[in-house]
Scaffold this motif. Structure first.
Motif: not given
Length: 183
Positions: A2-3, A27-30, A46-54
């Protein structure tokens, strides 16, 4: 793997690099965001990175600046492609002639107050960034990028690209190798 991918100015989360990395098996979160709005962009990322843990944060151009800012907060491997290291200074050219949003074809207005909000990067808080510099970058010249990296003590890798990612398969290999050797 996941990135978390961050697009550049005037682009979107559906940018060709994001889709190319998904085709390469990531798996791309963009997220879509407005890179010209510093405080809002960081507050939403910030909260997206914390939640998705790439496994890695990857960014191109303005997105690379944000990827490096996120790396100041999170100990996650970061790959920055043709980074806009000093947005407040480099985007000043748009005060007189706005940049264009490639998705909406609408101008992106800039003000001096917007540019003043951008915070400098803090290299002492960014662990082992993987910096890619396109030799033929027509937007942020390679020699400027190299000089910036040299001043910060960062290693970089030159690639035979312009400002845009020229080979998503190669970028995918670089991301895999960086994540594997990080730590």
């Amino acid at each position: 793997m996941k990135i978390f991918y961050l697009h550049g100015l005037g682009s979107s989360g559906q940018a060709s690099t994001a889709t190319g990395l998904a085709q390469a098996g990531f798996e791309v979160i963009a997220p879509d965001y407005q890179p010209e709005l510093f405080n809002l962009s960081l507050a939403t990322q910030w909260p997206l990175v914390e939640r998705c843990q790439p496994s890695a944060i990857v960014g191109t151009s303005m997105g690379a600046y944000y990827a490096l800012k996120l790396a100041e907060r999170f100990e996650i491997p970061v790959v920055a492609v043709n980074a806009c290291y000093e947005p407040g200074r480099l985007l000043a050219k748009y005060l007189n002639e706005p940049a264009m949003n490639f998705q909406t074809q609408a101008p992106i207005p800039f003000t001096a107050q917007m540019l003043a909000q951008f915070q400098p990067l803090n290299p002492s808080r960014i662990l082992k960034p993987k910096i890619l510099i396109g030799d033929a970058d027509e937007v942020i010249p390679a020699d400027y990028q190299q000089t910036f990296c040299r001043a910060k003590g960062w290693q970089w890798q030159s690639v035979d690209w312009g400002h845009r990612v020229g080979d998503c398969a190669l970028l995918a290999q670089i991301i895999h190798a960086h994540v594997a050797t990080y730590g």
